[in-house]
Structure formats: structure tokens, C-alpha cells
Design an enzyme around this catalytic site. Structure first.
Site, PDB file in Angstrom:
ATOM      1  N   LYS A  54      11.060   8.326   1.502  1.00 44.62           N
ATOM      2  CA  LYS A  54      11.626   8.262   0.144  1.00 44.62           C
ATOM      3  C   LYS A  54      11.892   9.666  -0.377  1.00 44.62           C
ATOM      4  O   LYS A  54      12.954   9.945  -0.940  1.00 44.62           O
ATOM      5  CB  LYS A  54      10.655   7.532  -0.805  1.00 44.62           C
ATOM      6  CG  LYS A  54      10.642   6.029  -0.626  1.00 44.62           C
ATOM      7  CD  LYS A  54       9.460   5.377  -1.338  1.00 44.62           C
ATOM      8  CE  LYS A  54       9.376   3.900  -0.942  1.00 44.62           C
ATOM      9  NZ  LYS A  54       8.134   3.255  -1.361  1.00 44.62           N
ATOM     10  N   GLN A  98       3.187   3.695  -4.974  1.00 44.86           N
ATOM     11  CA  GLN A  98       3.240   3.014  -3.684  1.00 44.86           C
ATOM     12  C   GLN A  98       2.123   1.966  -3.580  1.00 44.86           C
ATOM     13  O   GLN A  98       0.960   2.254  -3.879  1.00 44.86           O
ATOM     14  CB  GLN A  98       3.114   4.052  -2.547  1.00 44.86           C
ATOM     15  CG  GLN A  98       3.251   3.482  -1.148  1.00 44.86           C
ATOM     16  CD  GLN A  98       4.647   2.957  -0.835  1.00 44.86           C
ATOM     17  OE1 GLN A  98       5.643   3.435  -1.373  1.00 44.86           O
ATOM     18  NE2 GLN A  98       4.727   1.959   0.029  1.00 44.86           N
ATOM     19  N   ASP A 121      10.918   0.291  -9.362  1.00 47.85           N
ATOM     20  CA  ASP A 121      10.555  -0.823  -8.481  1.00 47.85           C
ATOM     21  C   ASP A 121      10.903  -2.175  -9.116  1.00 47.85           C
ATOM     22  O   ASP A 121      10.964  -3.183  -8.415  1.00 47.85           O
ATOM     23  CB  ASP A 121       9.036  -0.819  -8.234  1.00 47.85           C
ATOM     24  CG  ASP A 121       8.644  -0.214  -6.899  1.00 47.85           C
ATOM     25  OD1 ASP A 121       9.434  -0.329  -5.951  1.00 47.85           O
ATOM     26  OD2 ASP A 121       7.540   0.346  -6.812  1.00 47.85           O
TER      27      ASP A 121
END
Ligand code: GUN
Length: 296
Positions: A54, A98, A121
Site C-alpha cells: 500500500k 490494518q 476502508d
């Protein structure tokens, strides 16, 4: 019929190109550089690989990447304090924590402490509610990537029968909402679904997101259907490690009209959509026109 392969790797490259174009324009015309903060707690090897990837791709499209690596026994208070700091940092337009988090941390509490406008997200309860009611929201990256590929392949999805196998908050449920938003008739199937093969056989679109290697055989697939395989399962075969999806690729590709491979299908689209969401969040934060074709 031999299925057309939907090339997620190539598609993701076009999404990243579009994102890079918008990032360049934001810099040139507004002197703004989108920034994505990624928070990793602990040293889970798979999570470390994702976070590295990422960060690398964020920089490659011209955005700022802020990585925060915290000790595995970081307290909830310290993690929430970092999120609060990122929420108030005007150079940070997207925040991703995460998952999974170590067991002593409450995932729902942590995710819901992120500013919904920076929740790239799309996991914050506000974004879940906005998506469910058809309002503008941040959309979870993997389902967004699947939707982009389906729209690209079919044009309109209106009236199609879609079956989503899997009911997770990260993929199954938001995928179903997105397909409903595009006027599909949607069924969410799961481990307790009766006559699963017959349910899947009705589908014009099958999205498999269960996390069970090669669970869907070709004889569950209607002739000509589009198969989107979200699974990324590591298995050992003939003494070698191999990545396989949730569908049995060889038999499904014989009947499907189109299919995503594993690897090279949905996987590369997820990070591309994370970058897209970060640009979208940056534009919204600055009351600028949103990039076209990068949102749901
Ligand atoms: N872990 C596995 N997939 C994801 C994802 O899409 N977002 C976050 N934050 N963590 C993950």
C-alpha cells in the site's frame, strides 16, 4: 464456452493511472497532495506485506504515505490517541487501520473512532449506513473493485440476477448493497444456505467471497455467467505453495462467460481502489469536484 478472462491486474493499472492524473491536477491547480496514513499494530507477516505494498503504490501515484507501525502490545488508549491525531491532521485525507488487530484491541471501537470522511476502508458505521441507504459514502475497496470490473464488462447491470456467496462486513454485505444500487436482483448466500448449488445456478453474476479454497465447482455455474472470485487462499499442491480462489478456476472457466483469475483478478483492484478512495476523500475534504469513474 470458454470464459473471457477479466484482467484485474491490467484494470488496476488503468485505475492507478487515473488516480495519478487526478493527484497531479490537485497539485498543479490547488497545491494539494493527497495523503494516506496506514496504521499497523503488531508484526503479522501477511499484514506487513499488504502495508508495504500500500505504501509503495501510494507513493507511485504521487500521494504522501504516512506509515505508523505500533508494537503488538500497544494499548487501546494509545491507538485511539494516534487516530485522533490523524483525524485532526489536515495533510492526512485517508486513514486505514490494518486488520486484524491483536486480540486485546476492540476492532469496532477502533474503526468507529476514525473520522468517517477519512475512512478510506468504508468500514465506519456511518459509511455502512450511508451505503445501505444509497447515500454518498466511502465504499469498501474490494467490493468497489469488483463493481468497477463488472460495470466495465457489462455496461449496465440492471435486472441481472446476482448471487454473493459470503456475508462478511468487508466484502459480502457491501458487495450486495452495491449490486442492489446498480439494480441487480441480489441474493446473499452463506454457509447455512439451503441448496447452495441451485441458488448459484440461477445467477448471471456470481461473487465468491467465502475464504474456502476452490469451493465453487463449474457445475454450479450457469452457462455464460460472470464469475468474480474474491478468494485468495494459500494451499499446498504437489509439494508446492499455490494461490487459489474460492472457485475452481478450471471447471468454472469452461462454463462461465467471463471470470477473474487468482492471482491477477480482484486482488490488484483492492489497493487501486484504496488509492481511488483517498483521492475522493481529498477532493471532498477540499470541496472540489470528485474524480469520475473512481467511485460507486
Ligand atoms: N485486512 C485484510 N483486508 C483488509 C482491508 O481491506 N482493510 C483493512 N484495513 N485491513 C484488511
Amino acid at each position: 464456452m470458454t470464459a473471457q478472462i477479466i484482467d484485474g491486474k491490467a484494470f488496476a493499472a488503468t485505475v492507478r493511472e487515473k488516480v495519478a492524473g487526478h493527484v497531479a491536477r490537485l497539485k498543479e491547480e490547488h497545491n494539494i497532495t493527497p495523503g494516506l496514513a496506514v496504521v499497523l499494530v503488531g508484526e503479522d507477516p501477511a499484514s506487513q506485506v499488504y502495508v508495504r505494498s500500500k505504501g509503495k503504490q501510494t507513493v507511485e501515484v504521487g500521494m504522501n504515505s504516512y506509515e505508523h507501525k505500533l508494537d503488538v502490545d500497544t494499548s487501546e488508549a494509545d491507538l485511539l490517541a494516534l487516530i485522533d491525531q490523524l483525524n485532526n491532521d489536515k495533510d492526512v485525507h485517508g486513514i486505514l487501520v490494518q486488520l486484524p488487530l491483536p486480540g486485546h484491541l476492540n476492532e469496532d471501537l477502533v474503526i468507529n473512532s476514525i473520522d468517517p470522511a477519512k475512512d478510506v476502508d468504508g468500514f465506519h458505521i456511518s459509511n455502512v449506513g450511508l451505503l445501505g441507504t444509497g447515500q454518498k459514502s466511502m465504499v469498501p475497496c474490494t467490493p468497489l473493485g469488483c463493481l468497477m470490473m463488472l460495470r466495465d464488462h457489462h455496461g449496465s447491470l440492471s435486472g441481472m440476477d446476482a448471487v454473493v456467496i459470503g456475508r462478511s462486513n468487508i466484502v459480502g454485505k457491501p458487495m450486495a448493497q452495491l449490486l442492489l444500487g446498480d439494480s441487480c436482483t441480489v441474493t446473499i448466500a452463506h454457509s447455512r444456505t439451503k441448496d447452495l448449488p441451485d441458488v448459484v445456478r440461477r445467477a448471471d453474476i456470481v461473487v465468491a467471497a467465502v475464504g474456502r479454497p476452490e469451493m465453487v465447482p463449474g457445475d454450479w455455474i450457469k452457462e455464460g455467467a460472470t464469475v468474480i472470485d474474491v478468494g485468495i487462499n494459500r494451499i499446498e499442491r504437489d509439494g508446492k505453495n499455490k494461490l487459489v480462489g474460492d472457485v475452481d478456476y478450471a471447471s468454472c472457466a469452461e462454463v462461465a462467460g467471463a471470470i477473474t483469475p487468482v492471482p491477477g483478478g480482484v486482488g490488484p483492484m483492492t489497493i487501486a481502489c484504496l488509492l481511488a478512495n483517498t483521492v475522493t476523500a481529498c477532493c471532498r475534504a477540499n470541496a472540489l469536484a470528485e474524480p469520475e469513474g473512481l467511485t460507486a
